[in-house]
Write a protein that holds these residues in place. Structure first.
Motif, PDB file in Angstrom:
ATOM      1  N   ALA A   1     -34.568  -6.763  34.856  1.00 11.01           N
ATOM      2  CA  ALA A   1     -34.506  -7.559  36.121  1.00 11.01           C
ATOM      3  C   ALA A   1     -36.044  -8.339  36.433  1.00 11.01           C
ATOM      4  CB  ALA A   1     -34.423  -6.838  37.481  1.00 11.01           C
TER       5      ALA A   1
ATOM      6  N   ASP B   1     -30.383  -2.809  34.026  1.00 15.01           N
ATOM      7  CA  ASP B   1     -30.554  -3.955  35.022  1.00 15.01           C
ATOM      8  C   ASP B   1     -31.661  -3.813  35.612  1.00 15.01           C
ATOM      9  OD1 ASP B   1     -27.997  -5.000  34.705  1.00 15.01           O
ATOM     10  OD2 ASP B   1     -27.020  -3.734  36.248  1.00 15.01           O
TER      11      ASP B   1
ATOM     12  N   SER C   1     -31.591 -14.281  30.408  1.00 15.23           N
ATOM     13  CA  SER C   1     -30.460 -14.987  30.748  1.00 15.23           C
ATOM     14  C   SER C   1     -29.297 -13.584  30.844  1.00 15.23           C
ATOM     15  CB  SER C   1     -29.830 -16.025  29.702  1.00 15.23           C
ATOM     16  OG  SER C   1     -29.415 -15.382  28.667  1.00 15.23           O
ATOM     17  N   ASN C   2     -28.188 -13.822  31.608  1.00 17.66           N
ATOM     18  CA  ASN C   2     -27.075 -12.953  31.726  1.00 17.66           C
ATOM     19  C   ASN C   2     -26.686 -12.642  30.473  1.00 17.66           C
ATOM     20  OD1 ASN C   2     -27.120 -11.594  34.016  1.00 17.66           O
ATOM     21  ND2 ASN C   2     -25.309 -13.193  35.115  1.00 17.66           N
ATOM     22  N   GLU C   3     -26.555 -13.604  29.469  1.00 19.19           N
ATOM     23  CA  GLU C   3     -25.845 -13.564  28.385  1.00 19.19           C
ATOM     24  C   GLU C   3     -26.652 -12.586  27.352  1.00 19.19           C
ATOM     25  OE1 GLU C   3     -24.815 -16.911  25.334  1.00 19.19           O
ATOM     26  OE2 GLU C   3     -24.241 -17.633  27.462  1.00 19.19           O
ATOM     27  N   GLU C   4     -27.896 -12.690  27.502  1.00 19.52           N
ATOM     28  CA  GLU C   4     -28.778 -12.038  26.594  1.00 19.52           C
ATOM     29  C   GLU C   4     -28.910 -10.507  27.212  1.00 19.52           C
ATOM     30  OE1 GLU C   4     -32.507 -14.551  25.470  1.00 19.52           O
ATOM     31  OE2 GLU C   4     -31.994 -14.414  27.552  1.00 19.52           O
ATOM     32  N   ILE C   5     -28.793 -10.499  28.373  1.00 25.29           N
ATOM     33  CA  ILE C   5     -28.648  -8.950  29.045  1.00 25.29           C
ATOM     34  C   ILE C   5     -27.202  -8.297  28.482  1.00 25.29           C
ATOM     35  CG2 ILE C   5     -28.552  -7.666  31.172  1.00 25.29           C
ATOM     36  CD1 ILE C   5     -30.230  -9.715  32.616  1.00 25.29           C
ATOM     37  N   LEU C   6     -26.167  -9.175  28.848  1.00 29.32           N
ATOM     38  CA  LEU C   6     -24.995  -8.742  28.236  1.00 29.32           C
ATOM     39  C   LEU C   6     -24.940  -8.054  26.897  1.00 29.32           C
ATOM     40  CD1 LEU C   6     -22.325 -10.596  29.917  1.00 29.32           C
ATOM     41  CD2 LEU C   6     -22.555  -8.313  30.275  1.00 29.32           C
TER      42      LEU C   6
ATOM     43  N   LYS D   1     -26.364   1.536  32.821  1.00 31.45           N
ATOM     44  CA  LYS D   1     -26.287   0.171  33.156  1.00 31.45           C
ATOM     45  C   LYS D   1     -27.387  -0.148  34.458  1.00 31.45           C
ATOM     46  CE  LYS D   1     -22.680  -2.990  34.913  1.00 31.45           C
ATOM     47  NZ  LYS D   1     -22.623  -2.711  36.572  1.00 31.45           N
TER      48      LYS D   1
ATOM     49  N   LYS E   1     -26.740  -4.979  26.434  1.00 35.42           N
ATOM     50  CA  LYS E   1     -25.951  -3.732  26.945  1.00 35.42           C
ATOM     51  C   LYS E   1     -24.570  -3.249  26.031  1.00 35.42           C
ATOM     52  CE  LYS E   1     -26.302  -4.810  31.754  1.00 35.42           C
ATOM     53  NZ  LYS E   1     -25.216  -5.229  32.896  1.00 35.42           N
TER      54      LYS E   1
END
Lengths: 422, 311
Positions: free
Chosen positions: A157, A153, A162-167, A149, A170
């Motif tokens: 970074a 990140d 977007s956060n969504e894409e990163i989520l 994780k 993951k």
């Protein structure tokens, strides 16, 4: 073959067995034992993880170190204290020196291991682990997620995501199993059936061996105590054997029904809502088939056990002579266990229609997958045919053996017995 | 009228001829002794009568029909090798064996109580067999043999291992059953018992019948030139005496066979003249033991030539 004398023997067997302490004890203890095994397994599994581990995490990048620190602090295993982690920043060229400087602590288990996260890990995710026990998978499984994780990140970074894409990136893939059967609906499949299949396998295996050993010992005892001659002055050997086997088989089915009561209640009532992952998709028909099949299996195998008992006049010899029958029970047991991880296993498919094996493999198989009707019928026919074939042969050996005393018979002699006119 | 007839029974185990062409008849109402030493073939014969072994050839006829389940139901059998379920209680044991013979219900229970009282076992009716003394276990075993009121009793070495009190008890019961008109076959190697209890007998040796008939007939035939003597003193002068055929010492008594019946009075005189103190002198008497020794106590060749059937 079945008459009032046989009935008298059946009644006596049932009366003495069903009310015996050992029957009541076994009937209650087996479920306890079964759950005990599961509990112990879980405990051992957990216990392994609970062993305190001391880790030194070394990274070339200060930034990663600080991220790791906060990530580890949030993790369950650090919170619960099962893993202690300390952090250091150090270059690749110094890592060996570092390992050598704390070598003594590593060897004494004061420090479990050193995790080295090189700069390149941000490209290839390759880490290094230095320890006395370098392949500690249970440890890796715990910390893998945390480190992964942090690396992700760090990796994302610098990019405009977007956060969504990163989520999403993951997230791992997640399988939900759906059972396709002849019925119209396609149901989501839990592990419930697998558990029941395992339960069937285990209970069949255990019961056949347990009851088989009881009847074998009873026959040896009758032979050894010379009761058999008194009995044979009232009824003939075939009636005696039929009575004993029927009595014991009925006892076995009663015991099995008691053991399966929880399963029967679960599938026949709506009172108990199981969590979806444990939902059972079997019907009462499955349990019914298991019980009928078990009865046929008992009659078949108990005949063999009784025949072995009749060959010998003491328990030790009988125990050492019974291995061919034990193998006939153990092989299908292992096939059935192996089938749990792959129900379409070819060996399982074939052996579910082979004499003797089908008695254990088929009930387990039919709970995991939809067995085609022809296989089902074939298996049943094979079972009946095996029983009808084995019973007279076992009867003959029993008849001749039961009045024999003296030295252990050889295989050749036993084959000769089959030709005797008795 | 024979209740049971055995015709030409044969049974071989491998190369051993256990029973070799045996025939005899057991009259109604008789106590029939099957006598012979250990290993003579008595038990094998009895097992064939009981249908436990199938004979190689020959047949057994019970009241006009070949033996079958009907015979089994009517017979009480006490095997030589005895055994009962150790964990079963006395009363359960009795009722189970009666049930196998087709007898159930209140009537048989009451009968069991009656017998238990008679055998002083009533207080132990709910004890497990393994908690009983050996003597009491034997009583229970015998009760299982007679509880279902058999018409026919087959007792294989019934007196083996019994103490004197149980021996007497068993003798009484056998005689009581005989008075009720039951047929009793028993095998024994103890000639004294056979002599006291049987009225008919068959003597088996090495799988063959060497003597068969009623006890009185057999004895009168063998006793004709025989004297049974109890004495003190010296009788060695009789050896090689012209009218004495042979002298055999049987411990309690001495058997003297003269060459002709008419010499018996002379023998008595001769003994008195020689100052032998006579305690008992019975003319025309011979014990079964003596007959058995005479017939079976020789080496093989002699036995074959002395084979006697249906005296």
């Amino acid at each position: 073959m079945f008459n009032r004398r046989t009935l008298a023997v059946v009644k006596r067997e049932l009366r003495t067995r069903l009310l015996s302490k050992s029957f009541i004890l076994m009937t209650t203890l087996i479920p306890v034992f079964l759950f005990g095994v599961i509990a112990v397994q879980t405990f051992i599994y957990k216990y392994e993880g609970d062993e305190k581990a001391v880790l030194h995490v070394i990274s070339e990048s200060e930034e990663i170190i600080s991220d790791l620190k906060s990530a580890f602090e949030e993790s369950d295993y650090v919170k619960s204290g099962s893993i202690k982690v300390s952090f250091n920043a150090s270059g690749r060229e110094l890592i060996m020196d570092y390992v050598n400087s704390i070598k003594k602590d590593l060897l004494d288990d004061k420090i479990t291991g050193i995790v080295f996260i090189p700069k390149d890990a941000l490209k290839d995710k390759k880490l290094e682990y230095y320890s006395k026990n370098p392949n500690n998978n249970s440890l890796f499984n715990k910390i893998r997620e945390t480190i992964n994780k942090v690396l992700m990140d760090e990796y994302f970074a610098g990019r405009q995501l977007s956060n969504e894409e990163i989520l999403f990136a993951k997230k791992n893939v997640d399988f939900s199993g759906f059972r396709v059967s002849k019925e119209d609906k396609v149901e989501e499949e839990g592990v419930g059936n697998q558990i029941v299949s395992f339960l069937f396998t285990f209970l069949l295996y255990f019961s056949l061996i347990f009851i088989g050993t009881i009847i074998m010992r009873a026959v040896v005892e009758e032979k050894n105590n010379k009761i058999v001659e008194v009995l044979l002055s009232s009824l003939d050997a075939k009636e005696l054997m039929t009575g004993k086997i029927l009595g014991m088989s009925i006892m076995g089915v009663i015991q099995m029904t008691i053991w399966l009561l929880p399963v029967i209640v679960l599938i026949s009532s709506t009172w108990f809502m199981l969590p979806p992952e444990f939902t059972l998709t079997i019907s009462l028909g499955h349990v019914g088939y298991l019980l009928i099949n078990f009865f046929i299996g008992l009659v078949t195998y108990l005949g063999l056990f009784a025949a072995v008992g009749a060959m010998f006049d003491n328990d030790q010899d009988a125990q050492s002579g019974v291995w061919p029958i034990m193998i006939l029970i153990m092989i299908p047991f292992f096939i059935s266990i192996a089938m749990q991880s792959n129900p379409e296993n070819q060996i399982a498919k074939i052996t579910s229609m082979v004499p003797f094996f089908s008695l254990i493999v088929m009930p387990a198989r039919m709970t995991i997958i939809d067995v085609p009707a022809w296989q089902f019928i074939l298996s049943f026919a094979v079972n009946i045919a095996t029983m009808l074939l084995i019973f007279p042969i076992a009867g003959k050996i029993y008849r001749v053996g039961i009045l024999r005393t003296g030295k252990k018979p050889s295989l050749g002699e036993i084959i000769m017995w089959l030709k005797y006119k008795y | 009228m024979n209740a049971l007839e055995v015709h030409n029974l044969r049974k071989t185990f491998g190369s051993i001829k256990a029973v070799d062409n045996i025939s005899f008849g057991v009259p109604e109402g008789s106590v029939f002794g099957l006598i012979g030493r250990n290993g003579a073939g008595k038990t094998t014969t009895i097992r064939m009568i009981m249908n436990i072994y199938l004979p190689d050839s020959g047949e057994v006829i019970f009241r006009g029909a070949k033996i079958g389940q009907d015979f089994r139901d009517k017979v009480g059998y006490l095997p030589e090798e005895r055994g009962l379920y150790k964990k079963l209680k006395v009363m359960e044991t009795l009722l189970y064996f009666a049930e196998l013979k087709g007898k159930t219900g209140k009537e048989i229970e009451n009968k069991a109580y009656k017998y238990l009282n008679k055998f002083e076992l009533y207080d132990r009716r709910n004890s497990k067999l393994e908690d009983l003394s050996k003597g009491n276990q034997q009583k229970v075993q015998f009760l299982t043999t007679i509880l279902h009121s058999p018409d026919f009793l087959i007792l294989d070495e019934p007196f083996a291992g019994l103490d004197p009190i149980n021996t007497n008890l068993l003798k009484e019961i056998i005689l009581e059953l005989k008075s009720q008109g039951k047929v009793i076959i028993f095998s024994t190697h103890l000639m004294d018992f056979a002599e006291k209890m049987c009225d008919h007998l068959a003597m088996i040796d090495r799988g063959k019948i060497i003597l068969n008939g009623s006890l009185s007939e057999i004895k009168s035939k063998y006793a004709q030139r025989n004297v049974s003597l109890n004495y003190s003193g010296d009788i060695s002068f009789l050896r090689n005496h012209p009218f004495v055929e042979k002298i055999e010492d049987y411990g309690n008594s001495t058997g003297i066979r003269v060459k002709d019946n008419s010499y018996i009075q002379q023998l008595l005189r001769l003994l008195i003249d020689n100052n032998v103190t006579i305690n008992k002198f019975s003319a025309n008497e011979i014990s079964l033991h003596e007959i058995f020794i005479e017939l079976a106590g020789k080496d093989d060749t002699n036995i074959l030539s002395k084979e006697v059937n249906n005296v």
